[in-house]
Design a protein around this motif. Structure first.
Motif, PDB file in Angstrom:
ATOM      1  N   GLU A   1      19.267  -9.800   8.483  1.00  0.00           N
ATOM      2  CA  GLU A   1      17.811  -9.700   8.459  1.00  0.00           C
ATOM      3  C   GLU A   1      17.336  -8.989   7.184  1.00  0.00           C
ATOM      4  OE1 GLU A   1      14.690  -7.897  11.512  1.00  0.00           O
ATOM      5  OE2 GLU A   1      16.087  -9.359  12.358  1.00  0.00           O
ATOM      6  N   ILE A   2      16.226  -9.441   6.669  1.00  0.00           N
ATOM      7  CA  ILE A   2      15.616  -8.862   5.474  1.00  0.00           C
ATOM      8  C   ILE A   2      14.647  -7.769   5.926  1.00  0.00           C
ATOM      9  CG2 ILE A   2      14.244  -9.389   3.412  1.00  0.00           C
ATOM     10  CD1 ILE A   2      17.053 -10.775   3.603  1.00  0.00           C
ATOM     11  N   ASP A   3      14.561  -6.675   5.182  1.00  0.00           N
ATOM     12  CA  ASP A   3      13.711  -5.544   5.544  1.00  0.00           C
ATOM     13  C   ASP A   3      12.263  -5.807   5.135  1.00  0.00           C
ATOM     14  OD1 ASP A   3      12.616  -3.152   6.217  1.00  0.00           O
ATOM     15  OD2 ASP A   3      13.958  -1.911   5.007  1.00  0.00           O
ATOM     16  N   LEU A   4      11.531  -6.551   5.986  1.00  0.00           N
ATOM     17  CA  LEU A   4      10.140  -6.894   5.695  1.00  0.00           C
ATOM     18  C   LEU A   4       9.232  -5.665   5.728  1.00  0.00           C
ATOM     19  CD1 LEU A   4       9.427 -10.264   7.549  1.00  0.00           C
ATOM     20  CD2 LEU A   4       9.776  -9.868   5.122  1.00  0.00           C
ATOM     21  N   ASP A   5       9.571  -4.679   6.570  1.00  0.00           N
ATOM     22  CA  ASP A   5       8.749  -3.464   6.644  1.00  0.00           C
ATOM     23  C   ASP A   5       8.745  -2.742   5.301  1.00  0.00           C
ATOM     24  OD1 ASP A   5       8.105  -3.937   9.265  1.00  0.00           O
ATOM     25  OD2 ASP A   5       9.676  -2.615  10.075  1.00  0.00           O
ATOM     26  N   ASP A   6       9.897  -2.655   4.663  1.00  0.00           N
ATOM     27  CA  ASP A   6       9.996  -1.989   3.360  1.00  0.00           C
ATOM     28  C   ASP A   6       9.209  -2.764   2.304  1.00  0.00           C
ATOM     29  OD1 ASP A   6      11.105  -0.069   1.424  1.00  0.00           O
ATOM     30  OD2 ASP A   6      12.199  -1.823   0.664  1.00  0.00           O
ATOM     31  N   ILE A   7       9.330  -4.083   2.326  1.00  0.00           N
ATOM     32  CA  ILE A   7       8.609  -4.922   1.359  1.00  0.00           C
ATOM     33  C   ILE A   7       7.100  -4.758   1.562  1.00  0.00           C
ATOM     34  CG2 ILE A   7       8.142  -7.320   0.695  1.00  0.00           C
ATOM     35  CD1 ILE A   7      11.149  -7.867   1.362  1.00  0.00           C
ATOM     36  N   THR A   8       6.652  -4.794   2.824  1.00  0.00           N
ATOM     37  CA  THR A   8       5.229  -4.625   3.130  1.00  0.00           C
ATOM     38  C   THR A   8       4.751  -3.248   2.684  1.00  0.00           C
ATOM     39  OG1 THR A   8       5.451  -6.068   5.048  1.00  0.00           O
ATOM     40  CG2 THR A   8       3.507  -4.652   4.985  1.00  0.00           C
ATOM     41  N   ARG A   9       5.524  -2.214   2.979  1.00  0.00           N
ATOM     42  CA  ARG A   9       5.144  -0.843   2.615  1.00  0.00           C
ATOM     43  C   ARG A   9       4.989  -0.713   1.103  1.00  0.00           C
ATOM     44  NH1 ARG A   9       7.927   2.867   0.602  1.00  0.00           N
ATOM     45  NH2 ARG A   9       9.946   1.962   1.063  1.00  0.00           N
ATOM     46  N   ARG A  10       5.912  -1.307   0.358  1.00  0.00           N
ATOM     47  CA  ARG A  10       5.849  -1.204  -1.102  1.00  0.00           C
ATOM     48  C   ARG A  10       4.672  -1.999  -1.675  1.00  0.00           C
ATOM     49  NH1 ARG A  10      11.649  -2.830  -2.739  1.00  0.00           N
ATOM     50  NH2 ARG A  10      10.785  -2.726  -4.827  1.00  0.00           N
ATOM     51  N   MET A  11       4.378  -3.166  -1.101  1.00  0.00           N
ATOM     52  CA  MET A  11       3.220  -3.944  -1.555  1.00  0.00           C
ATOM     53  C   MET A  11       1.924  -3.214  -1.208  1.00  0.00           C
ATOM     54  SD  MET A  11       4.153  -7.927  -0.876  1.00  0.00           S
ATOM     55  CE  MET A  11       5.481  -8.749  -1.735  1.00  0.00           C
ATOM     56  N   ASP A  12       1.883  -2.611  -0.016  1.00  0.00           N
ATOM     57  CA  ASP A  12       0.707  -1.823   0.369  1.00  0.00           C
ATOM     58  C   ASP A  12       0.542  -0.627  -0.569  1.00  0.00           C
ATOM     59  OD1 ASP A  12       0.155  -3.543   2.447  1.00  0.00           O
ATOM     60  OD2 ASP A  12       0.996  -2.245   4.015  1.00  0.00           O
ATOM     61  N   GLY A  13       1.652  -0.062  -1.022  1.00  0.00           N
ATOM     62  CA  GLY A  13       1.613   1.055  -1.963  1.00  0.00           C
ATOM     63  C   GLY A  13       0.969   0.644  -3.281  1.00  0.00           C
ATOM     64  N   ALA A  14       1.256  -0.565  -3.735  1.00  0.00           N
ATOM     65  CA  ALA A  14       0.640  -1.069  -4.967  1.00  0.00           C
ATOM     66  C   ALA A  14      -0.876  -1.202  -4.780  1.00  0.00           C
ATOM     67  CB  ALA A  14       1.252  -2.415  -5.358  1.00  0.00           C
ATOM     68  N   MET A  15      -1.299  -1.646  -3.597  1.00  0.00           N
ATOM     69  CA  MET A  15      -2.735  -1.768  -3.308  1.00  0.00           C
ATOM     70  C   MET A  15      -3.396  -0.393  -3.256  1.00  0.00           C
ATOM     71  SD  MET A  15      -3.913  -4.797  -3.158  1.00  0.00           S
ATOM     72  CE  MET A  15      -5.511  -4.329  -2.531  1.00  0.00           C
ATOM     73  N   THR A  16      -2.716   0.586  -2.657  1.00  0.00           N
ATOM     74  CA  THR A  16      -3.255   1.946  -2.578  1.00  0.00           C
ATOM     75  C   THR A  16      -3.425   2.530  -3.975  1.00  0.00           C
ATOM     76  OG1 THR A  16      -2.206   2.258  -0.426  1.00  0.00           O
ATOM     77  CG2 THR A  16      -2.865   4.249  -1.602  1.00  0.00           C
ATOM     78  N   ALA A  17      -2.431   2.325  -4.829  1.00  0.00           N
ATOM     79  CA  ALA A  17      -2.504   2.816  -6.207  1.00  0.00           C
ATOM     80  C   ALA A  17      -3.675   2.155  -6.936  1.00  0.00           C
ATOM     81  CB  ALA A  17      -1.194   2.546  -6.939  1.00  0.00           C
ATOM     82  N   LEU A  18      -3.876   0.860  -6.702  1.00  0.00           N
ATOM     83  CA  LEU A  18      -4.984   0.144  -7.337  1.00  0.00           C
ATOM     84  C   LEU A  18      -6.326   0.725  -6.886  1.00  0.00           C
ATOM     85  CD1 LEU A  18      -6.033  -2.236  -9.067  1.00  0.00           C
ATOM     86  CD2 LEU A  18      -6.022  -3.596  -6.970  1.00  0.00           C
ATOM     87  N   ARG A  19      -6.478   0.959  -5.593  1.00  0.00           N
ATOM     88  CA  ARG A  19      -7.735   1.522  -5.083  1.00  0.00           C
ATOM     89  C   ARG A  19      -7.996   2.903  -5.695  1.00  0.00           C
ATOM     90  NH1 ARG A  19      -5.782  -0.593  -0.107  1.00  0.00           N
ATOM     91  NH2 ARG A  19      -6.766  -2.604   0.284  1.00  0.00           N
ATOM     92  N   HIS A  20      -6.931   3.696  -5.847  1.00  0.00           N
ATOM     93  CA  HIS A  20      -7.074   5.027  -6.441  1.00  0.00           C
ATOM     94  C   HIS A  20      -7.522   4.911  -7.899  1.00  0.00           C
ATOM     95  CE1 HIS A  20      -6.419   9.310  -6.760  1.00  0.00           C
ATOM     96  NE2 HIS A  20      -5.769   9.103  -7.884  1.00  0.00           N
ATOM     97  N   GLU A  21      -6.933   3.968  -8.636  1.00  0.00           N
ATOM     98  CA  GLU A  21      -7.324   3.769 -10.037  1.00  0.00           C
ATOM     99  C   GLU A  21      -8.767   3.271 -10.127  1.00  0.00           C
ATOM    100  OE1 GLU A  21      -4.075   1.238 -11.287  1.00  0.00           O
ATOM    101  OE2 GLU A  21      -3.160   2.905 -12.367  1.00  0.00           O
ATOM    102  N   PHE A  22      -9.150   2.378  -9.220  1.00  0.00           N
ATOM    103  CA  PHE A  22     -10.529   1.882  -9.208  1.00  0.00           C
ATOM    104  C   PHE A  22     -11.508   3.021  -8.920  1.00  0.00           C
ATOM    105  CE2 PHE A  22      -9.958  -2.948  -8.186  1.00  0.00           C
ATOM    106  CZ  PHE A  22      -9.532  -3.155  -9.488  1.00  0.00           C
ATOM    107  N   ALA A  23     -11.128   3.950  -8.048  1.00  0.00           N
ATOM    108  CA  ALA A  23     -12.020   5.059  -7.696  1.00  0.00           C
ATOM    109  C   ALA A  23     -12.297   5.947  -8.904  1.00  0.00           C
ATOM    110  CB  ALA A  23     -11.416   5.888  -6.568  1.00  0.00           C
ATOM    111  N   SER A  24     -11.356   5.994  -9.847  1.00  0.00           N
ATOM    112  CA  SER A  24     -11.543   6.860 -11.009  1.00  0.00           C
ATOM    113  C   SER A  24     -12.412   6.198 -12.087  1.00  0.00           C
ATOM    114  CB  SER A  24     -10.188   7.258 -11.606  1.00  0.00           C
ATOM    115  OG  SER A  24      -9.577   6.150 -12.220  1.00  0.00           O
ATOM    116  N   LEU A  25     -12.709   4.904 -11.925  1.00  0.00           N
ATOM    117  CA  LEU A  25     -13.560   4.215 -12.905  1.00  0.00           C
ATOM    118  C   LEU A  25     -15.026   4.551 -12.652  1.00  0.00           C
ATOM    119  CD1 LEU A  25     -12.189   0.567 -13.259  1.00  0.00           C
ATOM    120  CD2 LEU A  25     -12.179   2.379 -14.945  1.00  0.00           C
TER     121      LEU A  25
END
Length: 187
Positions: free
Chosen positions: A6-30
């Motif tokens: 089995e492939i670890d989909l939870d880890d992949i999802t968590r890491r992709m969600d992390g990229a979205m969180t980082a993007l939202r944080h960067e957008f907030a600073s604009l």
């Protein structure tokens, strides 16, 4: 499908969600012409001999749409906080009122708005690249599992799952970018 391949989909999802969180944080600073506490949060103040986040030396408030206030707790740090804000590159001129530093947010001109939309697009592209890197890691897991005897049907299933997740997250990035650019261009 056997559990050992089995492939670890939870880890992949968590890491992709992390990229979205980082993007939202960067957008907030604009800067969008509206005051937001997120605009000053990245500022570091030289307090007590160490770089300290501004929100750890004072309270950040947004009393009105075009004003941010920083209520500095230690009177001795007011000058250092003011200096940090001036040198932050935000283009905001702080005004002192005792231990309260007022930051009036000026209107953005058309040229500056266009520059900010380009910066937002760069942040979005960085998020897309991060998501694609996570996708590549997921595909590498599938290839490794293939070498360990995963069936072609299971490979196809996992490949489709990872691709679907990637497409959803890329779509979320595009939607967030569209919203941020509209917010920046709004007069």
């Amino acid at each position: 499908m056997s559990d050992d391949t089995e492939i670890d989909l939870d880890d992949i999802t968590r890491r992709m969600d992390g990229a979205m969180t980082a993007l939202r944080h960067e957008f907030a600073s604009l800067r969008t012409g509206r005051a937001s506490a997120g605009m000053v949060e990245p500022i570091m103040v030289d307090a007590y001999g160490a770089p300290t986040p501004i929100n750890q030396v004072g309270t950040i408030n947004v009393p009105e749409p075009r004003m941010i206030t920083v209520n500095v707790w230690d009177k001795g740090l007011v000058g250092k906080v003011e200096k940090a804000i001036r040198e932050s590159g935000l283009g905001i001129n702080p005004q002192l009122n005792g231990t309260i530093i007022m930051l009036p947010i000026p209107e953005l001109n058309e040229e500056r708005r266009r520059e900010l939309t380009k910066v937002a697009a760069q942040y979005a592209e960085q998020a897309r690249v991060a998501i694609r890197n996570v996708r590549r890691d997921g595909m590498d897991q599938i290839k490794k599992a293939k070498g360990e005897g995963m069936s072609e049907d299971d490979q196809k299933f996992w490949h489709d799952e990872v691709q679907t997740m990637t497409d959803k997250h890329i779509s979320d990035v595009d939607k967030a970018l569209e919203e941020k650019q509209a917010e920046i261009m709004q007069v």
